[in-house]
Design an enzyme around this catalytic site. Structure first.
Site, PDB file in Angstrom:
ATOM      1  N   LYS A  22       0.838  -1.210   0.000  1.00 36.98           N
ATOM      2  CA  LYS A  22       0.000   0.000   0.000  1.00 36.98           C
ATOM      3  C   LYS A  22       0.869   1.256   0.000  1.00 36.98           C
ATOM      4  CE  LYS A  22      -1.707   1.497   4.057  1.00 36.98           C
ATOM      5  NZ  LYS A  22      -1.383   2.887   4.398  1.00 36.98           N
ATOM      6  N   ASN A  23       1.904   1.266   0.855  1.00 37.38           N
ATOM      7  CA  ASN A  23       2.689   2.500   1.037  1.00 37.38           C
ATOM      8  C   ASN A  23       3.721   2.735  -0.055  1.00 37.38           C
ATOM      9  OD1 ASN A  23       1.137   2.951   3.225  1.00 37.38           O
ATOM     10  ND2 ASN A  23       2.680   2.397   4.744  1.00 37.38           N
ATOM     11  N   ARG A  93      -4.714  10.507   4.457  1.00 41.60           N
ATOM     12  CA  ARG A  93      -3.680  11.536   4.607  1.00 41.60           C
ATOM     13  C   ARG A  93      -2.658  11.459   3.476  1.00 41.60           C
ATOM     14  NH1 ARG A  93      -2.333  13.488   8.464  1.00 41.60           N
ATOM     15  NH2 ARG A  93      -0.171  13.401   7.866  1.00 41.60           N
ATOM     16  N   CYS A 117      -4.615  12.209  13.150  1.00 45.00           N
ATOM     17  CA  CYS A 117      -5.384  10.955  13.144  1.00 45.00           C
ATOM     18  C   CYS A 117      -5.185  10.321  14.515  1.00 45.00           C
ATOM     19  CB  CYS A 117      -4.898  10.049  12.018  1.00 45.00           C
ATOM     20  SG  CYS A 117      -3.278   9.362  12.313  1.00 45.00           S
ATOM     21  N   ARG A 122       0.485  14.329  13.212  1.00 39.85           N
ATOM     22  CA  ARG A 122       0.880  14.110  11.812  1.00 39.85           C
ATOM     23  C   ARG A 122       1.063  15.422  11.025  1.00 39.85           C
ATOM     24  NH1 ARG A 122      -0.872   8.816  10.406  1.00 39.85           N
ATOM     25  NH2 ARG A 122       0.651   8.870   8.740  1.00 39.85           N
ATOM     26  N   PRO A 123       1.887  16.349  11.515  1.00 39.45           N
ATOM     27  CA  PRO A 123       2.078  17.603  10.766  1.00 39.45           C
ATOM     28  C   PRO A 123       2.763  17.361   9.422  1.00 39.45           C
ATOM     29  CG  PRO A 123       3.667  17.428  12.539  1.00 39.45           C
ATOM     30  CD  PRO A 123       2.731  16.282  12.712  1.00 39.45           C
ATOM     31  N   VAL A 124       2.665  18.325   8.511  1.00 33.00           N
ATOM     32  CA  VAL A 124       3.335  18.224   7.210  1.00 33.00           C
ATOM     33  C   VAL A 124       4.261  19.426   6.993  1.00 33.00           C
ATOM     34  CG1 VAL A 124       1.628  16.741   6.086  1.00 33.00           C
ATOM     35  CG2 VAL A 124       1.305  19.239   6.073  1.00 33.00           C
ATOM     36  N   ASP A 307       4.886   0.420  12.177  1.00 34.63           N
ATOM     37  CA  ASP A 307       3.631  -0.160  11.661  1.00 34.63           C
ATOM     38  C   ASP A 307       3.437  -1.600  12.089  1.00 34.63           C
ATOM     39  OD1 ASP A 307       3.622   1.592   8.457  1.00 34.63           O
ATOM     40  OD2 ASP A 307       3.125   2.204  10.493  1.00 34.63           O
ATOM     41  N   VAL A 329       8.301   6.781  17.003  1.00 35.90           N
ATOM     42  CA  VAL A 329       7.951   7.524  15.789  1.00 35.90           C
ATOM     43  C   VAL A 329       6.706   8.385  15.978  1.00 35.90           C
ATOM     44  CG1 VAL A 329       7.328   7.341  13.341  1.00 35.90           C
ATOM     45  CG2 VAL A 329       9.035   5.777  14.325  1.00 35.90           C
ATOM     46  N   ARG A 399      -8.711  -0.492   4.829  1.00 36.38           N
ATOM     47  CA  ARG A 399      -7.851   0.489   4.151  1.00 36.38           C
ATOM     48  C   ARG A 399      -6.510  -0.127   3.799  1.00 36.38           C
ATOM     49  NH1 ARG A 399      -6.750   5.634   7.301  1.00 36.38           N
ATOM     50  NH2 ARG A 399      -5.409   5.751   5.476  1.00 36.38           N
TER      51      ARG A 399
HETATM   52  C1  EPZ Z   1       4.354   6.896   6.429  1.00 37.74           C
HETATM   53  O1  EPZ Z   1       3.569   7.913   7.007  1.00 37.74           O
HETATM   54  C2  EPZ Z   1       3.439   5.678   6.302  1.00 37.74           C
HETATM   55  N1  EPZ Z   1       2.317   6.011   5.410  1.00 37.74           N
HETATM   56  C3  EPZ Z   1       2.926   5.279   7.679  1.00 37.74           C
HETATM   57  O2  EPZ Z   1       2.139   4.112   7.518  1.00 37.74           O
HETATM   58  C4  EPZ Z   1       4.126   4.958   8.566  1.00 37.74           C
HETATM   59  O3  EPZ Z   1       3.664   4.646   9.875  1.00 37.74           O
HETATM   60  C5  EPZ Z   1       5.065   6.168   8.627  1.00 37.74           C
HETATM   61  O4  EPZ Z   1       5.459   6.553   7.291  1.00 37.74           O
HETATM   62  C6  EPZ Z   1       6.332   5.870   9.416  1.00 37.74           C
HETATM   63  O5  EPZ Z   1       7.002   4.794   8.845  1.00 37.74           O
HETATM   64  C7  EPZ Z   1       2.544   6.034   4.077  1.00 37.74           C
HETATM   65  O6  EPZ Z   1       3.635   5.792   3.593  1.00 37.74           O
HETATM   66  C8  EPZ Z   1       1.349   6.351   3.213  1.00 37.74           C
HETATM   67  P1  EPZ Z   1       6.331  10.227   8.548  1.00 37.74           P
HETATM   68  P2  EPZ Z   1       4.123   9.438   7.045  1.00 37.74           P
HETATM   69  O7  EPZ Z   1       6.207  11.514   7.799  1.00 37.74           O
HETATM   70  O8  EPZ Z   1       5.000   9.670   5.894  1.00 37.74           O
HETATM   71  C9  EPZ Z   1       6.716  13.559  11.922  1.00 37.74           C
HETATM   72  C10 EPZ Z   1       0.276   2.745   7.801  1.00 37.74           C
HETATM   73  O9  EPZ Z   1      -0.114   2.174   8.822  1.00 37.74           O
HETATM   74  N2  EPZ Z   1       6.580  14.543  10.819  1.00 37.74           N
HETATM   75  O10 EPZ Z   1       7.460   9.309   8.225  1.00 37.74           O
HETATM   76  O11 EPZ Z   1       2.947  10.317   7.258  1.00 37.74           O
HETATM   77  C11 EPZ Z   1       5.440  12.734  12.128  1.00 37.74           C
HETATM   78  O12 EPZ Z   1       4.544  13.414  12.989  1.00 37.74           O
HETATM   79  C12 EPZ Z   1       0.758   4.170   7.893  1.00 37.74           C
HETATM   80  O13 EPZ Z   1       0.350   2.225   6.660  1.00 37.74           O
HETATM   81  C13 EPZ Z   1       6.640  15.918  11.132  1.00 37.74           C
HETATM   82  O14 EPZ Z   1       6.793  16.289  12.286  1.00 37.74           O
HETATM   83  O15 EPZ Z   1       4.988   9.413   8.367  1.00 37.74           O
HETATM   84  C14 EPZ Z   1       5.969  11.468  12.757  1.00 37.74           C
HETATM   85  O16 EPZ Z   1       6.148  11.676  14.152  1.00 37.74           O
HETATM   86  C15 EPZ Z   1       0.517   4.758   9.268  1.00 37.74           C
HETATM   87  N3  EPZ Z   1       6.519  16.818  10.113  1.00 37.74           N
HETATM   88  C16 EPZ Z   1       7.349  11.297  12.097  1.00 37.74           C
HETATM   89  O17 EPZ Z   1       7.687  12.574  11.534  1.00 37.74           O
HETATM   90  C17 EPZ Z   1       6.367  16.434   8.805  1.00 37.74           C
HETATM   91  O18 EPZ Z   1       6.277  17.315   7.915  1.00 37.74           O
HETATM   92  C18 EPZ Z   1       7.372  10.262  10.962  1.00 37.74           C
HETATM   93  O19 EPZ Z   1       6.271  10.554  10.114  1.00 37.74           O
HETATM   94  C19 EPZ Z   1       6.297  15.040   8.512  1.00 37.74           C
HETATM   95  C20 EPZ Z   1       6.428  14.122   9.536  1.00 37.74           C
END
Ligand code: EPZ
Length: 420
Positions: A22-23, A93, A117, A122-124, A307, A329, A399
């Site tokens: 999926k990812n 998201r 969520c 989950r900030p961007v 995950d 994480v 999902r």
């Molecule tokens: C990806 O999410 C995956 N989703 C998640 O899988 C997975 O848990 C996660 O990576 C960690 O491996 C997809 O690939 C679609 P991150 P993502 O940005 O990219 C912080 C599942 O179950 N952060 O790596 O959204 C964030 O809050 C899902 O399939 C910021 O602070 O995760 C987190 O604490 C759940 N600012 C950490 O970084 C940002 O701009 C890692 O998040 C981006 C992230």
């Protein structure tokens, strides 16, 4: 809303096929926006999130064609709109992944700000600041990220404050068509990032370093079409391996990749599992033994994946001994713990660590899923319970897990879906 009814106490036995990741499929579908030519994507998993991403492309005026083998052909030359509406983003998201491609190819993008969520805020911010460093004008107003750039984005040297999977993917896609070179330091090393990079290279992108913490992208003028098969889902693989270990079973998983699961496989050996590996299969055999409790700490790849944290908590809940699991994480990824304790588990939450004291078996109960991986952990808890467990709100599970009850039934589980 449906729910799953599980009768526990059965050891999983048999073999099943693992679906596409999926990812990996989600960013690759977003990458189809980077070219006017047709991209064929094979081995897509049949999941709600994939349908949502196809719907999102559709509402931009891009009509994917699904063939008889459920492979998808995307020709984004018909695109009319450059926005991702809140109605779709709120359900998934990962819609944020269209931001980079739209911005670099069309100079504009309007993407609803994904809310938080169950597992965290989950900030961007890192996606936004990296694209701004590449010359994008970005404002966040009325719940939308509004981005634009005159001409092309510029390559930049970007240091990610945190390892972010989709942040790395968004910047990598944006950099493919930017002017000059982009270096992403502290990049995510996840296999799904590598799979996306390999697809972009097949489309004509100039990328190196994928899979390391430094990815270098030299912008090119255009990208062309290609056919690409999505890698197997390592999280689906790990979920079934953990379920088999928890139920003292013996399973074989086909069409998967053992080389990207080293952290999990070593933990499962500590649990007492006998593991056999082939090029595209993994066999786990507990020989009917109760699993031993182990401790672990989640972190970005190649460390133990966040995950699979909830699933391993379910395993530890019926293991011999006590194990601690630390989540580094996400800030709120223990929602499943309260439900498991209602099933008789002995789990204490101490900050970002849970201490799990194994019991012989859990007791079936009605429980509620809160997020995708927590749902999977509650199904595992149901499999290791006496009597019956019902897991409600399983739209979360649909999902991310393809035909989960059919696959578990093939492995001997007594599980059925009923309308709630
Ligand atoms: C990806 O999410 C995956 N989703 C998640 O899988 C997975 O848990 C996660 O990576 C960690 O491996 C997809 O690939 C679609 P991150 P993502 O940005 O990219 C912080 C599942 O179950 N952060 O790596 O959204 C964030 O809050 C899902 O399939 C910021 O602070 O995760 C987190 O604490 C759940 N600012 C950490 O970084 C940002 O701009 C890692 O998040 C981006 C992230």
């Amino acid at each position: 809303m449906d729910k799953l009814i599980i009768k526990g106490g059965i050891s999983l036995k048999g073999e099943i096929r693992i679906a596409g990741a999926k990812n990996s499929a989600l960013p690759i579908l977003a990458a189809t926006l980077l070219t006017q030519e047709t991209i064929q994507i094979c081995n897509l998993p049949h999941l709600f999130d994939i349908t949502t991403m196809l719907e999102l492309l559709g509402c931009m005026g891009v009509q994917p064609i699904i063939d008889e083998k459920l492979n998808v052909e995307v020709d984004s030359s018909t695109i009319k709109h450059f926005s991702a509406p809140y109605e779709l983003v709120k359900t998934m998201r990962a819609s944020i992944l269209v931001l980079g491609p739209l911005l670099t190819r069309y100079g504009q993008a309007e993407v609803a700000l994904p809310g938080g969520c169950a597992i965290g805020s989950r900030p961007v911010n890192l996606h936004i600041s990296a694209l701004q460093a590449m010359g994008a004008d970005i404002v966040v107003e009325d719940g939308y990220i509004k981005a634009s750039v005159k001409g092309k984005l510029n390559g930049a040297h970007i240091f990610m404050d945190l390892v972010t999977v989709t942040g790395t993917e968004n910047v990598m896609m944006a950099a493919c068509l930017a002017e000059g070179q982009t270096v992403i330091e502290n990049a995510a090393r996840e296999p799904e990032v590598v799979d996306l990079a390999n697809c972009l290279v097949k489309m004509g992108a100039d990328i190196s370093g994928q899979g390391t913490d430094t990815i270098i992208i030299n912008g090119v003028k255009d990208l062309h079409g290609c056919s690409y098969s999505v890698m197997p889902d390592r999280i689906e693989t790990g979920t079934y391996l953990i379920a088999a270990a928890a139920t003292r079973g013996h399973i074989k998983l086909k069409d998967t990749r053992p080389d990207i699961l080293e952290s999990l496989l070593s933990k499962l050996e500590q649990v007492g599992a006998e593991i056999k590996l082939g090029d595209n299969w993994i066999e786990l055999n507990m020989h009917g033994k109760r699993p031993q409790a182990v401790s672990l700490r989640t972190a970005p790849y190649p460390a133990f994946p966040t995950d699979m944290q909830a699933q391993f908590t379910a395993l530890n809940s019926v293991a011999a001994g006590t194990g601690s699991i630390t989540e580094t994480v996400f800030e709120n990824r223990f929602m499943h713990v309260h439900e498991m304790n209602r099933m008789g588990a002995l789990i204490k939450v101490e900050g970002n660590t849970v201490i799990v004291q194994g019991v012989d078996a859990l007791k079936g109960a009605p429980v509620m899923a809160t997020d995708l991986r927590a749902s999977a952990s509650l199904i595992i808890a149901g499999l290791v319970s006496e009597n019956e467990t019902s897991v409600d709100r399983i739209y979360h599970i649909d999902r991310g897990y393809e035909c989960i009850e059919e696959k578990l039934q093939l492995l001997g589980a007594q599980i059925r879906r009923v309308p709630s």
